[in-house]
Design a protein around this motif. Sequence first.
Motif, PDB file in Angstrom:
ATOM      1  N   GLY A  52       0.812  -1.212   0.000  1.00  0.00           N
ATOM      2  CA  GLY A  52       0.000   0.000   0.000  1.00  0.00           C
ATOM      3  C   GLY A  52       0.847   1.264   0.000  1.00  0.00           C
ATOM      4  N   ALA A  53       1.917   1.267   0.793  1.00  0.00           N
ATOM      5  CA  ALA A  53       2.808   2.429   0.823  1.00  0.00           C
ATOM      6  C   ALA A  53       3.495   2.604  -0.527  1.00  0.00           C
ATOM      7  N   GLY A  54       3.876   1.505  -1.155  1.00  0.00           N
ATOM      8  CA  GLY A  54       4.488   1.591  -2.482  1.00  0.00           C
ATOM      9  C   GLY A  54       3.536   2.150  -3.521  1.00  0.00           C
ATOM     10  N   LEU A  55       2.289   1.734  -3.472  1.00  0.00           N
ATOM     11  CA  LEU A  55       1.294   2.272  -4.407  1.00  0.00           C
ATOM     12  C   LEU A  55       1.053   3.758  -4.166  1.00  0.00           C
ATOM     13  N   LEU A  56       1.041   4.169  -2.919  1.00  0.00           N
ATOM     14  CA  LEU A  56       0.888   5.596  -2.625  1.00  0.00           C
ATOM     15  C   LEU A  56       2.061   6.401  -3.161  1.00  0.00           C
ATOM     16  N   VAL A  57       3.267   5.881  -3.008  1.00  0.00           N
ATOM     17  CA  VAL A  57       4.442   6.580  -3.527  1.00  0.00           C
ATOM     18  C   VAL A  57       4.357   6.699  -5.045  1.00  0.00           C
ATOM     19  N   LEU A  58       3.950   5.621  -5.718  1.00  0.00           N
ATOM     20  CA  LEU A  58       3.837   5.666  -7.178  1.00  0.00           C
ATOM     21  C   LEU A  58       2.758   6.640  -7.643  1.00  0.00           C
ATOM     22  N   SER A  59       1.679   6.742  -6.875  1.00  0.00           N
ATOM     23  CA  SER A  59       0.595   7.617  -7.326  1.00  0.00           C
ATOM     24  C   SER A  59       0.809   9.071  -6.936  1.00  0.00           C
ATOM     25  N   VAL A  60       1.544   9.335  -5.864  1.00  0.00           N
ATOM     26  CA  VAL A  60       1.730  10.711  -5.403  1.00  0.00           C
ATOM     27  C   VAL A  60       3.055  11.296  -5.901  1.00  0.00           C
ATOM     28  N   ASP A  61       4.114  10.502  -5.891  1.00  0.00           N
ATOM     29  CA  ASP A  61       5.431  11.002  -6.273  1.00  0.00           C
ATOM     30  C   ASP A  61       5.985  10.365  -7.540  1.00  0.00           C
ATOM     31  N   GLY A  62       5.334   9.391  -8.085  1.00  0.00           N
ATOM     32  CA  GLY A  62       5.882   8.673  -9.220  1.00  0.00           C
ATOM     33  C   GLY A  62       5.386   9.171 -10.562  1.00  0.00           C
ATOM     34  N   PRO A  63       5.528   8.343 -11.548  1.00  0.00           N
ATOM     35  CA  PRO A  63       5.125   8.748 -12.904  1.00  0.00           C
ATOM     36  C   PRO A  63       3.625   8.981 -13.047  1.00  0.00           C
ATOM     37  N   LEU A  64       2.837   8.372 -12.204  1.00  0.00           N
ATOM     38  CA  LEU A  64       1.397   8.595 -12.277  1.00  0.00           C
ATOM     39  C   LEU A  64       1.037  10.026 -11.891  1.00  0.00           C
ATOM     40  N   ALA A  65       1.834  10.638 -11.019  1.00  0.00           N
ATOM     41  CA  ALA A  65       1.589  12.028 -10.628  1.00  0.00           C
ATOM     42  C   ALA A  65       1.798  12.965 -11.817  1.00  0.00           C
ATOM     43  N   ALA A  66       2.856  12.729 -12.578  1.00  0.00           N
ATOM     44  CA  ALA A  66       3.119  13.572 -13.749  1.00  0.00           C
ATOM     45  C   ALA A  66       2.059  13.358 -14.823  1.00  0.00           C
ATOM     46  N   ALA A  67       1.653  12.109 -15.014  1.00  0.00           N
ATOM     47  CA  ALA A  67       0.619  11.826 -16.019  1.00  0.00           C
ATOM     48  C   ALA A  67      -0.734  12.375 -15.586  1.00  0.00           C
ATOM     49  N   GLY A  68      -0.962  12.423 -14.279  1.00  0.00           N
ATOM     50  CA  GLY A  68      -2.230  12.933 -13.769  1.00  0.00           C
ATOM     51  C   GLY A  68      -2.445  14.402 -14.065  1.00  0.00           C
ATOM     52  N   HIS A  69      -1.372  15.147 -14.280  1.00  0.00           N
ATOM     53  CA  HIS A  69      -1.496  16.562 -14.628  1.00  0.00           C
ATOM     54  C   HIS A  69      -1.877  16.751 -16.091  1.00  0.00           C
ATOM     55  N   ARG A  70      -1.612  15.733 -16.909  1.00  0.00           N
ATOM     56  CA  ARG A  70      -1.888  15.852 -18.344  1.00  0.00           C
ATOM     57  C   ARG A  70      -3.120  15.064 -18.785  1.00  0.00           C
ATOM     58  N   LEU A  71      -3.339  13.908 -18.187  1.00  0.00           N
ATOM     59  CA  LEU A  71      -4.412  13.021 -18.638  1.00  0.00           C
ATOM     60  C   LEU A  71      -5.463  12.844 -17.546  1.00  0.00           C
ATOM     61  N   PHE A  72      -6.703  13.019 -17.928  1.00  0.00           N
ATOM     62  CA  PHE A  72      -7.800  12.873 -16.966  1.00  0.00           C
ATOM     63  C   PHE A  72      -7.898  11.432 -16.471  1.00  0.00           C
ATOM     64  N   ALA A  73      -7.675  10.458 -17.347  1.00  0.00           N
ATOM     65  CA  ALA A  73      -7.758   9.054 -16.949  1.00  0.00           C
ATOM     66  C   ALA A  73      -6.692   8.728 -15.898  1.00  0.00           C
ATOM     67  N   ALA A  74      -5.493   9.259 -16.054  1.00  0.00           N
ATOM     68  CA  ALA A  74      -4.433   9.031 -15.064  1.00  0.00           C
ATOM     69  C   ALA A  74      -4.788   9.700 -13.737  1.00  0.00           C
ATOM     70  N   HIS A  75      -5.404  10.855 -13.808  1.00  0.00           N
ATOM     71  CA  HIS A  75      -5.832  11.542 -12.589  1.00  0.00           C
ATOM     72  C   HIS A  75      -6.882  10.711 -11.849  1.00  0.00           C
ATOM     73  N   GLN A  76      -7.810  10.141 -12.578  1.00  0.00           N
ATOM     74  CA  GLN A  76      -8.832   9.310 -11.950  1.00  0.00           C
ATOM     75  C   GLN A  76      -8.229   8.020 -11.386  1.00  0.00           C
ATOM     76  N   LEU A  77      -7.204   7.492 -12.066  1.00  0.00           N
ATOM     77  CA  LEU A  77      -6.506   6.316 -11.542  1.00  0.00           C
ATOM     78  C   LEU A  77      -5.806   6.653 -10.229  1.00  0.00           C
ATOM     79  N   GLN A  78      -5.281   7.865 -10.120  1.00  0.00           N
ATOM     80  CA  GLN A  78      -4.695   8.303  -8.856  1.00  0.00           C
ATOM     81  C   GLN A  78      -5.742   8.270  -7.746  1.00  0.00           C
ATOM     82  N   HIS A  79      -6.933   8.755  -8.034  1.00  0.00           N
ATOM     83  CA  HIS A  79      -8.006   8.721  -7.031  1.00  0.00           C
ATOM     84  C   HIS A  79      -8.299   7.298  -6.588  1.00  0.00           C
ATOM     85  N   LEU A  80      -8.365   6.368  -7.535  1.00  0.00           N
ATOM     86  CA  LEU A  80      -8.647   4.980  -7.193  1.00  0.00           C
ATOM     87  C   LEU A  80      -7.550   4.377  -6.318  1.00  0.00           C
TER      88      LEU A  80
END
Length: 84
Positions: A52-80
């Motif tokens: 769980g901590a690893g997934l949080l790091v990937l979604s908050v500080d990892g590549p998903l965070a950068a993609a979340g600023h550009r893509l709505f789908a990635a942003h919604q994946l961050q929420h999930l």
Amino acid sequence: MTVLAADPFGPLFSPAASAALLGLALLYLRGAAHPRLAGAPNMRRHALFAAGAGLLVLSVDGPLAAAGHRLFAAHQLQHLVIRL
């Protein structure tokens, strides 16, 4: 002023988010060190916390965070990821 302009490290690394996640991990380790509070040592519980901590790091500080600023789908994946 946007969030990205206030963050000198860019969207891939946020010192505040990293400090918060590190603090949570330290609190967990502190509680796990006291068997009276945590009960019997359970490796499954420790592995699930680490996952769980690893997934949080990937979604908050990892590549998903950068993609979340550009893509709505990635942003919604961050929420999930954060909610689960």
